[in-house]
Design an enzyme around this catalytic site. Structure first.
Site, PDB file in Angstrom:
ATOM      1  CB  ALA A 170     -59.770 -51.401  43.198  1.00 55.84           C
ATOM      2  CB  CYS A 171     -54.099 -52.389  41.757  1.00 54.40           C
ATOM      3  SG  CYS A 171     -54.083 -52.431  39.955  1.00 54.40           S
ATOM      4  CB  VAL A 172     -52.397 -47.469  42.239  1.00 55.82           C
ATOM      5  CG1 VAL A 172     -52.150 -46.058  41.743  1.00 55.82           C
ATOM      6  CG2 VAL A 172     -52.364 -47.504  43.761  1.00 55.82           C
TER       7      VAL A 172
END
Length: 103
Positions: free
Chosen positions: A8-10
């Site tokens: 999960a990235c920003v």
């Protein structure tokens, strides 16, 4: 070794999916079983089953932001890294896990 993880990235787009693919390729190349969930802009994809989590020797969290369902991994060995590590050094990360995590 059985591995599960979340990427999960920003922004929840590019790095999320690249990290997932890189980790899967590196783990499979090393002979491990891996299942990866993504959490991003379009929600959760490939959600890990309770059975996959139960059978996991280690959990990889390749995350740059808060994730949902972290409590599912209570009692499991967790390795948390930024998505950048998974994208650029997934092979080294898997090797580190092999050397430092007792399955």
């Amino acid at each position: 070794m059985n591995i599960v993880g979340i990427a999960a990235c920003v922004a929840g787009v590019a790095h999320t999916y690249i990290a997932k693919e890189k980790l899967i390729k590196a783990a499979q190349k090393a002979g491990h079983i891996i299942s990866m969930e993504t959490q991003g802009q379009i929600g959760t994809e490939d959600e890990l089953s309770s059975e996959e989590i139960k059978n996991a020797d280690v959990v990889i969290l390749a995350v740059d932001t808060a994730i949902k369902g972290r409590d599912r991994f209570t009692g499991k060995k967790i390795v948390e890294v930024p998505t950048e590590v998974a994208v650029h050094s997934s092979g080294k990360l898997i090797k580190h896990i092999e050397e430092n995590i007792d399955s």
